[in-house]
Scaffold this motif. Structure first.
Motif, PDB file in Angstrom:
ATOM      1  N   ARG A  29       0.826  -1.215   0.000  1.00 17.31           N
ATOM      2  CA  ARG A  29       0.000   0.000   0.000  1.00 17.31           C
ATOM      3  C   ARG A  29       0.844   1.243   0.000  1.00 17.31           C
ATOM      4  O   ARG A  29       2.041   1.234   0.309  1.00 17.31           O
ATOM      5  CB  ARG A  29      -0.975  -0.039   1.155  1.00 17.31           C
ATOM      6  N   ALA A  31       0.244   5.036   1.723  1.00 19.03           N
ATOM      7  CA  ALA A  31      -0.681   5.568   2.735  1.00 19.03           C
ATOM      8  C   ALA A  31      -0.329   6.999   3.124  1.00 19.03           C
ATOM      9  O   ALA A  31       0.093   7.261   4.252  1.00 19.03           O
ATOM     10  CB  ALA A  31      -0.660   4.655   3.957  1.00 19.03           C
ATOM     11  N   PRO A  32      -0.486   7.936   2.190  1.00 12.84           N
ATOM     12  CA  PRO A  32      -0.091   9.317   2.509  1.00 12.84           C
ATOM     13  C   PRO A  32      -1.047  10.000   3.478  1.00 12.84           C
ATOM     14  O   PRO A  32      -2.232   9.677   3.528  1.00 12.84           O
ATOM     15  CB  PRO A  32      -0.146  10.013   1.140  1.00 12.84           C
ATOM     16  N   SER A  33      -0.511  10.954   4.231  1.00 12.90           N
ATOM     17  CA  SER A  33      -1.338  11.814   5.081  1.00 12.90           C
ATOM     18  C   SER A  33      -1.513  13.138   4.333  1.00 12.90           C
ATOM     19  O   SER A  33      -0.526  13.694   3.851  1.00 12.90           O
ATOM     20  CB  SER A  33      -0.629  12.105   6.400  1.00 12.90           C
ATOM     21  N   GLU A  65      -4.498   8.733   5.092  1.00 18.64           N
ATOM     22  CA  GLU A  65      -4.377   8.710   6.556  1.00 18.64           C
ATOM     23  C   GLU A  65      -4.665  10.109   7.104  1.00 18.64           C
ATOM     24  O   GLU A  65      -3.758  10.917   7.315  1.00 18.64           O
ATOM     25  CB  GLU A  65      -2.988   8.193   6.936  1.00 18.64           C
ATOM     26  N   VAL A 195      -2.784   3.028  11.694  1.00 16.32           N
ATOM     27  CA  VAL A 195      -1.995   2.356  10.656  1.00 16.32           C
ATOM     28  C   VAL A 195      -1.954   0.845  10.911  1.00 16.32           C
ATOM     29  O   VAL A 195      -2.079   0.034   9.985  1.00 16.32           O
ATOM     30  CB  VAL A 195      -0.576   2.978  10.551  1.00 16.32           C
ATOM     31  N   ARG A 209       7.931   2.062   2.909  1.00 14.83           N
ATOM     32  CA  ARG A 209       7.740   3.477   3.241  1.00 14.83           C
ATOM     33  C   ARG A 209       9.089   4.109   3.534  1.00 14.83           C
ATOM     34  O   ARG A 209      10.124   3.423   3.549  1.00 14.83           O
ATOM     35  CB  ARG A 209       6.804   3.594   4.450  1.00 14.83           C
ATOM     36  N   LEU A 213      10.198   6.763   8.991  1.00 11.82           N
ATOM     37  CA  LEU A 213       9.223   6.072   9.845  1.00 11.82           C
ATOM     38  C   LEU A 213       9.814   4.855  10.555  1.00 11.82           C
ATOM     39  O   LEU A 213       9.116   4.158  11.298  1.00 11.82           O
ATOM     40  CB  LEU A 213       7.996   5.676   9.008  1.00 11.82           C
ATOM     41  N   LYS A 250       6.791  18.150   4.212  1.00 15.30           N
ATOM     42  CA  LYS A 250       5.831  19.231   4.097  1.00 15.30           C
ATOM     43  C   LYS A 250       6.285  20.383   4.993  1.00 15.30           C
ATOM     44  O   LYS A 250       6.109  21.541   4.670  1.00 15.30           O
ATOM     45  CB  LYS A 250       4.457  18.725   4.517  1.00 15.30           C
TER      46      LYS A 250
HETATM   47  N1  GLU Z   1       0.704   8.349   6.625  1.00 18.11           N
HETATM   48  C1  GLU Z   1       2.097   8.286   6.886  1.00 18.11           C
HETATM   49  C2  GLU Z   1       2.804   9.475   6.242  1.00 18.11           C
HETATM   50  O1  GLU Z   1       2.282  10.068   5.326  1.00 18.11           O
HETATM   51  C3  GLU Z   1       2.756   7.033   6.322  1.00 18.11           C
HETATM   52  C4  GLU Z   1       2.241   5.818   6.956  1.00 18.11           C
HETATM   53  C5  GLU Z   1       2.964   4.544   6.584  1.00 18.11           C
HETATM   54  O2  GLU Z   1       3.371   4.359   5.435  1.00 18.11           O
HETATM   55  O3  GLU Z   1       3.055   3.696   7.460  1.00 18.11           O
HETATM   56  O4  GLU Z   1       3.880   9.809   6.677  1.00 18.11           O
END
Ligand code: GLU
Length: 310
Positions: A29, A31-33, A65, A195, A209, A213, A250
């Protein structure tokens, strides 16, 4: 959906997953915020997660997210969705938005509460020491949950995982991280909880990712273990840096992806990942070529893309 229904959905998904042999199929996946428009670093993550999943004949999906409502940047959700179209990143399942799933996360917190694995906490961020490791101040106070943050009790264990790019990464949960927040005092569900729950409910097997993280992963593995979820495979990518040697983010005003230059940007992202050259073409054909040539071992085994500045 009521909390009771979410709980039932959650438990039945757990039972289903345990019996589902097809789970050995790769599921990945992006999963951007939506805390800002996508930048070149986000594109690198999207490309790598997509190509690794597809090169394994797996599925790949997009999840937004967006539980941290105060940090949502106006228009960024729309930019993410337009970027997915412009780069031809097609989610194999409909895109989900975490803000629509709050009752599911609440149900999981309830489960943890019933098992006495969480407690209410009234400490503010300022009260944490300079190293930000929580010192258990509220652990034994027995505060009521209403209007307080909710923290997970972590045990004195070491969690390690093997990352194909970053090697073995370990943390002693109590010494290095401490009890961590699952729900903030303002009612916002924390990223760590959402998450883990969604990676599980969406049947993920692999998380690709950014290396920013990395330090969250042991917490997420630990929480997943408490909830009885299968362990995921984690791959943390080296980060693209700006010309001052900071990771693109950002916060430091990384430039938004210019969607009118999708082929050029895609070519640069593939190159930044040290993959074989892909000719300029339509993004869908370029992605096909990138998947066919994908070799994860070529990605530098570092946390920053050395000598690659934007
Ligand atoms: N939503 C998180 C972000 O944009 C990433 C989450 C993930 O990939 O575990 O930094």
């Amino acid at each position: 959906m009521t909390v009771k229904n979410s709980l039932a959905e959650h438990s039945s998904a757990l039972a289903q997953r345990r019996n589902d042999v097809s789970l050995t199929r790769y599921s990945g996946r992006f999963a951007p915020s939506p805390t800002g428009p996508l930048h070149f670093g986000s594109l690198i993550t999207a490309v790598a997660s997509y190509c690794d999943a597809k090169a394994h004949q797996g599925s790949w999906l997009v999840r937004i997210e967006d539980t941290d409502i105060p940090r949502i940047y106006p228009g960024s959700e729309d930019h993410i969705l337009r970027a997915m179209d412009a780069f031809c990143f097609e989610s194999d399942t409909p895109i989900i938005f975490q803000k629509d799933r709050l009752d599911i996360y609440e149900a999981v917190i309830d489960e943890l509460r019933q098992q006495d694995l969480v407690y209410a906490c009234q400490c503010t961020r300022k009260m944490l020491g300079s190293n930000h490791i929580y010192q258990d101040t509220c652990r034994h106070l027995g505060l009521g949950f209403e209007g307080q943050a909710i923290r997970l009790k972590v045990e004195d264990v070491e969690i390690c995982f093997d990352d194909p790019l970053q090697g073995t990464h370990c943390s002693h949960l109590r010494q290095d991280l401490g009890d961590f927040v699952l729900k903030r005092r303002d009612g916002i569900i924390n990223y760590q909880l959402a998450v883990v729950v969604d990676d599980y409910l969406q049947g993920m097997t692999h998380v690709v990712r950014g290396a920013d993280l990395l330090d969250n992963t042991e917490r997420q593995i630990y929480l997943g273990q408490l909830l009885g979820y299968p362990r995921l495979n984690y791959i943390h990518l080296p980060l693209a840096m700006n010309d001052q040697g900071q990771k693109l983010s950002k916060q430091n005003m990384a430039q938004a992806l210019d969607l009118s230059k999708a082929p050029e940007l895609l070519q640069q992202a593939i190159q930044a990942l040290h993959q074989a050259h892909v000719d300029l073409d339509t993004p869908d054909r370029m992605l096909k070529q990138a998947v066919a040539q994908w070799n994860i071992d070529h990605i530098p085994h570092t946390t920053a893309l050395q000598g690659y500045y934007l």
